[in-house]
Design an enzyme around this catalytic site. Structure first.
Site, mmCIF file in Angstrom:
data_model
loop_
_atom_site.group_PDB
_atom_site.id
_atom_site.type_symbol
_atom_site.label_atom_id
_atom_site.label_comp_id
_atom_site.label_asym_id
_atom_site.label_seq_id
_atom_site.Cartn_x
_atom_site.Cartn_y
_atom_site.Cartn_z
ATOM 1 C CB ALA A 77 26.867 -34.001 96.900
ATOM 2 N N GLY A 125 22.608 -34.115 100.415
ATOM 3 C CA GLY A 125 22.699 -35.568 100.473
ATOM 4 C C GLY A 125 22.737 -36.103 101.884
ATOM 5 C CD GLU A 128 18.681 -35.745 98.656
ATOM 6 O OE1 GLU A 128 17.859 -35.633 97.737
ATOM 7 O OE2 GLU A 128 19.907 -35.563 98.493
ATOM 8 C CD GLU A 148 20.046 -30.775 97.652
ATOM 9 O OE1 GLU A 148 20.480 -31.857 98.071
ATOM 10 O OE2 GLU A 148 19.209 -30.083 98.284
#
Length: 724
Positions: A77, A125, A128, A148
């Protein structure tokens, strides 16, 4: 073209090597314009949503391949947005994550097989996104991970849900709680990816998986069922997997870093649930953690690190090539510098005037390399090759070809001056000279040099191989070229260089010694140094002040304290005898002679372990002038206020350029608790007005060491902060 955005394009057809069948495969490519990397900002996520809608509306597709046009796949992110997003509150964050889940779920639910071609870093992300597809192929040099928890949060876009169902709860806990970047081979072994291939075969391998899935050779629907259903563990297996892991991870992470344990709880709570419910649990925990001070500060730490790296990168671009270096002074420090240089690929001469010092330096080098071999970082062959980058010498014969010299002799200005003026006559006129001094003025050391513009400070922290910071100190006559070359060399050594201006103690030691000053005042008023250590360790320091002084060495602390007192007498000169001085006068130097504030005994691995020493307690009693009672908060305030105020002064005096660099130097140099963000962010968190009031109250009793600056008072009155 199915879709075209600023960061994402979707086209029909892939590769072109498989005939007309490829025309039925959609290829989604991440390629964020104007950036060197792909990251999932709010704008990019919105594009992904639009791209997926376009794919769903396209007729006749039989597969989707997701890839990247950049060197990395997706690094995660956009962390620069995090503070702003966190400010919007818990419900906003929950809703935001659920919207992203809807997008990723739409990818997972497409009516044909999907594959991700992971060509480089796929983190957070980015990982993911890859987990949402049915298959994953990795290039040999790529890495995959969910870091994270290092930011004080948990994976919020499906990582805690999909990864355990792919690789098992135990493996997923290791990846997520540890925040590790995992090599392709490891990811393949775990089952996180389906194939690892050379980079030039990545697309072909990804398309081959789609072809096999469409032929029925691979059951992609079964993959989806596995990822979207409950985790296949019975009650006993769950207890063994989760309860044991929580205890172990809590012990490793510590009480100040809750995210790793919270991640395990998310996996555990979602284990018996389907996709929607498990994702809701994940989204809620992400939002809760995102609003914590720990997450705010760790995100700030990441952003500050980017500031520091960007500034270092600008210097590096201006630097002349550093192909050959030298260190003057062998021994433990010289050996550590030689090891660090050689291990990262820069050849180095290690010079001393004594054969026994050379042997000590080489012994240190071999010890450090051997440890790396034992840990699997190097092979024996690699160690042997890297050892050839270190050339011990008793003469200056080969110094004509040296690009940069690190002087690392004893912390004595006369000795350093003699060594520096001597070596200047042996090196090329363009060569850079640096001094690994912790306290001595760079401007002073340059006085007798013929080329002072080619000289600066290069302060390493001990132990060199572990401590990430290097202070690059600019003297009055130091040129930009000298600074740039030194920064570039520090970066080549794998260190984080921060450029500071010359003053007594430079930045880190100048800020540290008021902390020791606060410690001395506490002991003089009857505080128990062992309790002070425990309170400050509970606050988050890796070791309390008494223990830290034992590690640093009382002789070094006394010498540096004298430099500080001479430079800043109004607040750092001690009118009375201090506990540190008493320890030094009684030959209690700390770990180097096994006695300081504590006594030291070797454990089974040969590491010094501290034990209470009644002699030290009796010696401290000599400096006690009164007996006061201190709460834990009193101790914290008495220790932290002078440290923070000195960081403020360094910023105001132009010793350091920015709050980000000041805070990162303290975190990397002396272990300031990372979850607190640094001294200046600590003041921000307290509030400048409250901090000034606290400092004023202490200054009334304790004097100038605790007195706020005029500018800090002005900032407090006007509601300013150091950050945003």
């Amino acid at each position: 073209m199915i879709y075209q955005g600023n960061a994402i394009s979707v086209s029909r057809g892939a590769g072109g090597s498989e005939g007309r069948a490829d025309d039925n495969v959609a290829t989604l490519i991440f390629d964020l314009q104007g950036e060197s990397i792909n990251k999932l900002s709010s704008a990019v996520v919105a594009e992904l949503e639009a791209a997926v809608k376009a794919i769903r509306a396209e007729q006749g597709l039989t597969g989707l391949m997701i890839g990247s046009a950049k060197q990395a796949f997706i690094v995660g992110a956009d962390i620069t947005e995090f503070h702003g997003l966190f400010d919007k509150g818990e419900q906003y964050l929950v809703d935001m994550n659920l919207r992203v889940h809807d997008i990723f779920n739409a990818i997972e639910d497409l009516p044909f097989p999907t594959v991700t071609a992971i060509n480089g870093l796929a983190l957070g992300g980015g990982c993911e996104v890859a987990l949402a597809t049915d298959f994953r192929v990795m290039a040999e040099g790529a890495r995959l991970g969910l870091p994270e928890t290092k930011l004080g949060i948990v994976p919020g876009w499906g990582g805690c849900v999909r990864l355990p169902r792919l690789i098992g709860a135990d493996n997923a806990i290791e990846w997520i709680a540890g925040g590790t970047e995992n090599k392709a081979e490891s990811a393949l072994t775990m089952g996180a990816v389906d194939a690892v291939v050379p980079a030039d075969q990545l697309e072909a391998a990804a398309l081959a998986l789609l072809t096999r899935a469409n032929r029925g050779e691979l059951n992609y629907q079964a993959r989806r069922d596995e990822k979207t259903g409950p985790l296949g563990l019975n009650a006993i297996e769950q207890m063994m997997a989760f309860e044991t892991a929580k205890g172990y991870v809590a012990g490793k992470a510590g009480k100040h870093y809750p995210a790793p344990v919270e991640a395990i709880k998310v996996i555990q709570k979602g284990a018996g649930e389907g996709r929607a419910r498990a994702q809701a649990i994940e989204a809620k925990t992400f939002a809760k953690l995102a609003l914590s001070d720990v997450a705010f500060n760790l995100v700030g730490l990441f952003l500050n690190d980017q500031v520091v790296k960007k500034k270092a990168g600008k210097y590096e671009k201006q630097a002349a090539a550093i192909n050959q270096t030298a260190v003057l002074g062998a021994g433990i420090m010289g050996g550590g510098i030689a090891y660090q240089s050689a291990s990262k690929g820069t050849p180095i001469l290690m010079k001393d005037i004594k054969e026994e010092a050379i042997e000590l330096g080489l012994k240190e080098v071999r010890k450090l390399f051997t440890k790396q071999v034992e840990r699997g970082k190097f092979t024996t062959g690699e160690m042997a090759e890297k050892l050839t980058h270190i050339r011990p010498t008793l003469s200056y014969g080969d110094f004509a070809h040296v690009d940069l010299v690190v002087e690392a002799v004893v912390e004595n200005p006369k000795v350093k001056d003699a060594v520096l003026t001597e070596v200047e006559g042996w090196v090329d006129e363009e060569a850079i000279l640096t001094s690994n001094t912790s306290t001595i003025s760079i401007t002073r050391l340059a006085e007798n040099l013929k080329r002072p513009e080619n000289f600066c400070g290069m302060h390493f922290f001990n132990p060199v191989h572990r401590m990430p910071l290097v202070e690059v100190i600019r003297g009055e006559k130091t040129s930009d070229a000298a600074v740039a070359a030194t920064v570039a060399y520090a970066r080549a050594m794998g260190k984080t260089p921060i450029v500071v201006n010359d003053c007594p103690g430079f930045l880190v030691n100048r800020v540290l010694f008021p902390y020791f000053g606060g410690f001395n005042l506490l002991l003089a008023q009857g505080a128990d140094f062992q309790r002070v250590d425990k309170v400050m360790e509970a606050f988050g320091w890796p070791m309390g002040p008494a223990y830290l002084l034992d590690v640093v060495g009382m002789d070094i602390a006394v010498h540096a304290g004298e430099v500080m007192a001479e430079g800043f007498p109004e607040r750092m000169k001690h009118a009375d005898e201090t506990a540190i001085q008493v320890m030094y006068d009684n030959d209690r130097l700390g770990q180097k002679n096994d006695k300081g504030f504590y006594a030291y005994q070797q454990d089974k691995k040969g590491k010094p372990q501290k034990v209470t020493d009644e002699t030290a307690i009796a010696l401290v009693e000599r400096v006690v002038t009164s007996h006061k009672t201190f709460s834990d908060d009193d101790i914290i305030a008495r220790m932290m206020v002078p440290l923070c105020l000195e960081a403020v002064r360094c910023l105001e005096d132009g010793i350091v350029d920015s709050p980000a660099e000041a805070d990162m130097a303290l975190i990397y140099g002396i272990g300031f608790p990372p979850f607190r963000g640094g001294a200046l962010r600590y003041i921000d968190a307290m509030g400048l007005g409250e901090f000034v009031t606290l400092a004023d109250g202490l200054a009334e009793e304790l004097g100038a060491l605790y007195a706020p600056t005029a500018k800090l008072r002005d900032m407090a009155r006007s509601g300013e902060t150091f950050y945003r």
